[in-house]
Design a protein around this motif. Structure first.
Motif, PDB file in Angstrom:
ATOM      1  N   HIS A 181       0.805  -1.231   0.000  1.00  0.00           N
ATOM      2  CA  HIS A 181       0.000   0.000   0.000  1.00  0.00           C
ATOM      3  C   HIS A 181       0.836   1.279   0.000  1.00  0.00           C
ATOM      4  O   HIS A 181       0.310   2.359   0.264  1.00  0.00           O
ATOM      5  N   THR A 182       2.120   1.151  -0.294  1.00  0.00           N
ATOM      6  CA  THR A 182       2.969   2.341  -0.358  1.00  0.00           C
ATOM      7  C   THR A 182       2.514   3.213  -1.522  1.00  0.00           C
ATOM      8  O   THR A 182       2.387   2.727  -2.642  1.00  0.00           O
ATOM      9  N   PRO A 183       2.231   4.493  -1.268  1.00  0.00           N
ATOM     10  CA  PRO A 183       1.818   5.377  -2.364  1.00  0.00           C
ATOM     11  C   PRO A 183       2.948   5.520  -3.381  1.00  0.00           C
ATOM     12  O   PRO A 183       4.120   5.531  -3.021  1.00  0.00           O
ATOM     13  N   GLU A 184       2.549   5.616  -4.635  1.00  0.00           N
ATOM     14  CA  GLU A 184       3.548   5.798  -5.681  1.00  0.00           C
ATOM     15  C   GLU A 184       4.143   7.188  -5.583  1.00  0.00           C
ATOM     16  O   GLU A 184       3.420   8.166  -5.415  1.00  0.00           O
ATOM     17  N   ARG A 185       5.421   7.241  -5.709  1.00  0.00           N
ATOM     18  CA  ARG A 185       6.120   8.531  -5.730  1.00  0.00           C
ATOM     19  C   ARG A 185       6.798   8.637  -7.079  1.00  0.00           C
ATOM     20  O   ARG A 185       7.967   8.309  -7.214  1.00  0.00           O
ATOM     21  N   THR A 186       6.042   9.068  -8.041  1.00  0.00           N
ATOM     22  CA  THR A 186       6.592   9.172  -9.385  1.00  0.00           C
ATOM     23  C   THR A 186       7.192  10.550  -9.602  1.00  0.00           C
ATOM     24  O   THR A 186       6.718  11.548  -9.068  1.00  0.00           O
ATOM     25  N   ILE A 187       8.222  10.562 -10.393  1.00  0.00           N
ATOM     26  CA  ILE A 187       8.850  11.822 -10.773  1.00  0.00           C
ATOM     27  C   ILE A 187       8.105  12.340 -11.985  1.00  0.00           C
ATOM     28  O   ILE A 187       7.866  11.609 -12.947  1.00  0.00           O
ATOM     29  N   SER A 188       7.722  13.573 -11.924  1.00  0.00           N
ATOM     30  CA  SER A 188       6.989  14.171 -13.033  1.00  0.00           C
ATOM     31  C   SER A 188       7.845  14.160 -14.282  1.00  0.00           C
ATOM     32  O   SER A 188       9.007  14.546 -14.262  1.00  0.00           O
ATOM     33  N   ASN A 189       7.259  13.698 -15.362  1.00  0.00           N
ATOM     34  CA  ASN A 189       7.976  13.658 -16.626  1.00  0.00           C
ATOM     35  C   ASN A 189       7.423  14.718 -17.565  1.00  0.00           C
ATOM     36  O   ASN A 189       7.461  14.556 -18.776  1.00  0.00           O
ATOM     37  N   ASP A 190       6.881  15.789 -16.996  1.00  0.00           N
ATOM     38  CA  ASP A 190       6.342  16.867 -17.815  1.00  0.00           C
ATOM     39  C   ASP A 190       7.484  17.571 -18.522  1.00  0.00           C
ATOM     40  O   ASP A 190       8.463  17.973 -17.906  1.00  0.00           O
TER      41      ASP A 190
END
Length: 192
Positions: free
Chosen positions: A120-129
């Motif tokens: 259940h660890t929230p995803e910590r994605t790096i923005s690829n904008d």
């Protein structure tokens, strides 16, 4: 929290307190102003940015934004540590916030401030904008030389100056690259 022994809980608490102290020391630094409270001129120590090359200012801006991002990440970590210490006091430490199952001690040893089990660890994605400018930029032409640009069919070819020159420039006949230019119309570099 009953899955943790008193020794394990004390070890985890000590780890959290030690990391909290280190982070607080990072932010204190003798009560200096925060990076976000200073102007770019003050943080660089320059009296003026007038004599700096734009690339120098760009480098300073990048460094400053990197420092701000690191500080934000560390502040978030400090908040997570405070929440974990509060949970130890409330006797709710060591259970997942989503499924309420016990978080294994091995995971807590690595991330003592976590509130989630692995599932259940929230995803910590790096923005690829990507910058909006990339939508309108033409891709660089292949090959080398002036012909590669002319054949690319894009505005940023070797004839771009001629296209812009028809709107005028700040040259005068007296300052023209061509010697003895009689009038403004003869200032064009167009060979036609």
């Amino acid at each position: 929290m009953n899955h943790l022994t008193k020794e394990q809980l004390q070890t985890l608490r000590d780890m959290l307190v030690r990391e909290k102290r280190d982070l607080e020391h990072h932010f204190d630094k003798g009560n200096e102003e925060s990076v976000s409270d200073e102007s770019l001129r003050v943080s660089t120590g320059e009296l003026s940015s007038y004599d700096n090359h734009p690339a120098d200012v760009g480098t300073e801006t990048f460094e400053r934004s990197r420092d701000l991002a690191i500080d934000e990440n560390l502040r978030n970590r400090l908040d997570e540590i405070d929440r974990a210490l509060d949970k130890i006091e409330d006797l709710t430490y060591g259970s997942c916030e989503v499924c309420h199952r016990e978080i294994p001690y091995e995971r807590l040893e690595i991330l003592p401030y976590t509130s989630f089990c692995v599932e259940h660890t929230p995803e910590r994605t790096i923005s690829n904008d990507r910058p909006v400018e990339e939508d309108v930029m033409t891709t660089p032409p292949k090959g080398a030389g002036e012909h590669r640009q002319r054949d690319a069919g894009a505005f940023d070819d070797a004839g771009a100056w001629r296209s812009l020159e028809e709107y005028g420039n700040s040259d005068s006949p007296a300052m023209a690259a061509k010697r003895n230019a009689p009038d403004y119309n003869s200032l064009s570099t167009d060979e036609d």
